[in-house]
Design an enzyme around this catalytic site. Structure first.
Site, short mmCIF file in Angstrom:
data_model
loop_
_atom_site.label_atom_id
_atom_site.label_comp_id
_atom_site.label_asym_id
_atom_site.label_seq_id
_atom_site.Cartn_x
_atom_site.Cartn_y
_atom_site.Cartn_z
N CYS A 3 -22.71 32.88 -123.94
CA CYS A 3 -21.88 32.55 -124.85
C CYS A 3 -21.92 31.33 -125.61
O CYS A 3 -21.99 30.20 -125.38
CB CYS A 3 -20.19 32.93 -124.35
SG CYS A 3 -19.44 32.44 -125.67
N CYS A 6 -18.98 29.04 -125.52
CA CYS A 6 -19.01 28.44 -124.33
C CYS A 6 -19.74 27.53 -124.04
O CYS A 6 -19.34 26.15 -123.73
CB CYS A 6 -18.99 29.37 -123.25
SG CYS A 6 -17.74 30.41 -122.79
N ASP A 29 -17.21 24.64 -138.88
CA ASP A 29 -18.28 25.95 -138.94
C ASP A 29 -19.42 25.38 -139.47
O ASP A 29 -19.66 24.51 -140.56
CB ASP A 29 -17.45 26.97 -139.81
CG ASP A 29 -18.36 28.27 -139.64
OD1 ASP A 29 -17.54 29.24 -139.05
OD2 ASP A 29 -19.39 28.44 -139.98
N ASN A 85 -11.54 37.41 -136.98
CA ASN A 85 -11.99 38.78 -136.80
C ASN A 85 -12.16 39.26 -135.39
O ASN A 85 -12.64 38.35 -134.48
CB ASN A 85 -13.53 38.45 -137.48
CG ASN A 85 -13.31 37.97 -138.98
OD1 ASN A 85 -12.60 38.63 -139.64
ND2 ASN A 85 -14.24 36.88 -139.26
N THR A 93 -18.88 38.08 -135.16
CA THR A 93 -20.22 37.94 -134.58
C THR A 93 -20.62 36.96 -133.56
O THR A 93 -21.41 37.10 -132.72
CB THR A 93 -21.02 37.08 -135.82
OG1 THR A 93 -20.48 35.86 -136.10
CG2 THR A 93 -21.19 38.12 -137.26
N HIS A 96 -16.48 35.34 -128.56
CA HIS A 96 -15.53 34.37 -127.90
C HIS A 96 -14.29 34.09 -129.07
O HIS A 96 -14.62 33.45 -130.08
CB HIS A 96 -16.03 33.14 -127.67
CG HIS A 96 -15.28 32.13 -126.86
ND1 HIS A 96 -15.74 31.36 -125.84
CD2 HIS A 96 -14.15 31.33 -127.20
CE1 HIS A 96 -14.75 30.26 -125.32
NE2 HIS A 96 -13.94 30.56 -125.96
N HIS A 98 -11.91 33.36 -131.61
CA HIS A 98 -11.86 31.90 -132.48
C HIS A 98 -11.10 32.28 -133.68
O HIS A 98 -10.93 33.41 -134.16
CB HIS A 98 -13.17 31.55 -132.93
CG HIS A 98 -13.99 32.59 -133.46
ND1 HIS A 98 -14.62 33.61 -132.74
CD2 HIS A 98 -14.57 32.81 -134.81
CE1 HIS A 98 -15.43 34.39 -133.62
NE2 HIS A 98 -15.16 34.05 -134.76
N HIS A 100 -10.47 30.71 -137.42
CA HIS A 100 -11.06 30.10 -138.89
C HIS A 100 -9.85 29.40 -139.21
O HIS A 100 -8.96 30.18 -139.84
CB HIS A 100 -11.88 30.90 -139.79
CG HIS A 100 -13.10 31.61 -139.30
ND1 HIS A 100 -14.34 31.55 -139.49
CD2 HIS A 100 -12.95 32.61 -138.37
CE1 HIS A 100 -15.34 32.24 -138.91
NE2 HIS A 100 -14.59 33.11 -138.24
P1 5GP Z 1 -17.02 35.38 -136.99
O1 5GP Z 1 -18.28 35.88 -137.89
O2 5GP Z 1 -17.30 35.97 -135.45
O3 5GP Z 1 -15.66 35.60 -137.27
O4 5GP Z 1 -17.42 33.86 -137.08
C1 5GP Z 1 -18.30 33.05 -136.43
C2 5GP Z 1 -18.38 31.76 -137.23
O5 5GP Z 1 -19.22 30.85 -136.50
C3 5GP Z 1 -19.21 32.01 -138.70
O6 5GP Z 1 -18.45 31.37 -139.48
C4 5GP Z 1 -20.38 30.97 -138.17
O7 5GP Z 1 -21.07 30.34 -139.34
C5 5GP Z 1 -20.05 30.21 -137.02
N1 5GP Z 1 -21.16 29.58 -136.36
C6 5GP Z 1 -22.40 30.54 -135.70
N2 5GP Z 1 -23.20 29.71 -134.87
C7 5GP Z 1 -22.50 28.43 -135.30
C8 5GP Z 1 -23.05 27.40 -134.63
O8 5GP Z 1 -24.27 27.21 -133.93
N3 5GP Z 1 -22.33 26.11 -134.88
C9 5GP Z 1 -21.29 26.31 -135.66
N4 5GP Z 1 -20.58 25.10 -135.63
N5 5GP Z 1 -20.82 27.32 -135.88
C10 5GP Z 1 -21.51 28.50 -135.70
ZN ZN Z 2 -17.16 31.81 -124.36
#
Ligand code: 5GP
Ligand code: ZN
Length: 115
Positions: A3, A6, A29, A85, A93, A96, A98, A100
């Site tokens: 993950c 994690c 982010d 999301n 994506t 885990h 989260h 924003h």
């Molecule tokens: P989701 O699309 O799952 O709601 O949000 C995942 C977020 O994680 C995205 O906004 C993406 O830019 C961010 N993200 C993906 N990989 C990394 C990473 O390695 N480091 C950081 N700081 N953010 C990441």
């Molecule tokens: Zn995790």
């Protein structure tokens, strides 16, 4: 467990830390959509909002306390948005949980028309 978040919490993958307490870790982010775009994650692995239940739901309140504190510290008194999301249709994506925290500019509509 494989993950990404994690690994970020464990320090195995670098991140720009903004806030940390016993329940949650917050970091910038990697692809910000606004001047302030910070991810708040529980230290305990929870796959998404779909896994919130009576045993772990107190973490959500703790995370929101942290979000409100950081939003104030970042000077977002004009407004801010929290997005979480859940699942592929919502664009999740990283699986885990989260939240924003997005702000620092007018944010427009909540849900895009994109299909
Ligand atoms: P989701 O699309 O799952 O709601 O949000 C995942 C977020 O994680 C995205 O906004 C993406 O830019 C961010 N993200 C993906 N990989 C990394 C990473 O390695 N480091 C950081 N700081 N953010 C990441
Ligand atoms: Zn995790």
């Amino acid at each position: 467990m494989d993950c990404l978040f994690c690994k970020i919490i464990a320090g195995e993958i670098p991140s720009k830390k903004v806030y940390e307490d016993e329940y949650c870790y917050a970091f910038e982010d990697i692809a910000p959509v606004a001047p302030v775009h910070i991810l708040f994650v529980p230290k305990k692995h929870i796959k998404g909002a779909c896994e919130i239940n009576p045993e772990n739901s107190q973490i959500v309140g703790k995370i929101y306390e942290a979000i409100a504190k950081v939003a104030a510290e970042k000077g977002l008194e004009n407004g801010w948005r929290v997005v979480s999301n859940n699942g592929p249709d919502a664009g999740q994506t990283v699986f885990h949980l989260h939240f924003h925290l997005i702000g620092g500019r007018p944010l427009g509509v909540m849900v895009s028309e994109e299909k």
